[in-house]
Write an enzyme that holds these catalytic residues in place. Structure first.
Site, PDB file in Angstrom:
ATOM      1  N   ASP A 188       1.028  -1.145   0.021  1.00  0.00           N
ATOM      2  CA  ASP A 188       0.052   0.094   0.101  1.00  0.00           C
ATOM      3  C   ASP A 188       0.957   1.262  -0.004  1.00  0.00           C
ATOM      4  OD1 ASP A 188      -2.379  -1.310  -0.130  1.00  0.00           O
ATOM      5  OD2 ASP A 188      -2.417  -1.636   2.231  1.00  0.00           O
TER       6      ASP A 188
ATOM      7  N   ASP B 222      -7.199  -1.095  -4.445  1.00  0.00           N
ATOM      8  CA  ASP B 222      -8.025  -0.919  -3.449  1.00  0.00           C
ATOM      9  C   ASP B 222      -9.063   0.324  -4.049  1.00  0.00           C
ATOM     10  OD1 ASP B 222      -6.904  -2.565  -1.455  1.00  0.00           O
ATOM     11  OD2 ASP B 222      -5.746  -0.924  -0.895  1.00  0.00           O
TER      12      ASP B 222
END
Length: 150
Positions: free
Chosen positions: A117, A131
């Site tokens: 991330d 995401d």
């Protein structure tokens, strides 16, 4: 639109999401030191390099094979839904976004044991392109199904 064209469009969207997701994660892994380096952009938006061993909001962190199994079951359910709704107008778009996002993160989980991330906004966990695709895919799917029910 024919079933074949619907499937092809969904596959094209999914492939684009996976490619963009994997490219951006590779850049982050090579250019931003894990886990301390941060790059401030604008209005509190930062680029970071984090590892997420769980799912959304790091739930089931460290779940390993269980998280991969849950992701595979979710992918199978999505494909089942898609193939039973091929005639629904525009269903290929959210399906491609959802598939691409799920596969992008699944590639990381299987290859690395975690998801990379890198986008960080204030008061929110870090996230990535996959995401974003999953979130937007759910929103677009709601609109597509709502429109189809009218």
């Amino acid at each position: 639109m024919t079933a074949g064209r619907t499937v092809a469009r969904a596959a094209l969207v999914a492939a684009g999401v996976v490619a963009l997701d994997q490219l951006t994660k590779a850049i982050v892994r090579s250019e931003i030191e894990y886990p301390f380096e941060k790059h401030d952009l604008v209005l509190g938006l930062k680029l970071v390099h984090t590892h997420n061993t769980g799912v959304a909001f790091s739930m089931f962190s460290g779940g390993g094979a269980v998280v991969v199994l849950i992701a595979l079951v979710a992918l199978a359910a999505l494909l089942g839904f898609f193939f039973t709704h091929l005639k629904t107008r525009l269903v290929w778009l959210p399906t491609g976004m959802l598939l691409g996002g799920a596969v992008g993160n699944l590639i990381d989980r299987i290859r690395l044991g975690w998801v990379t991330d890198f986008i960080k906004i204030p008061h929110w966990p870090a996230f990535n392109v996959a995401d974003i695709a999953v979130t937007l895919g759910v929103i677009v799917l709601i609109f597509v199904l709502e429109k189809a029910s009218k």
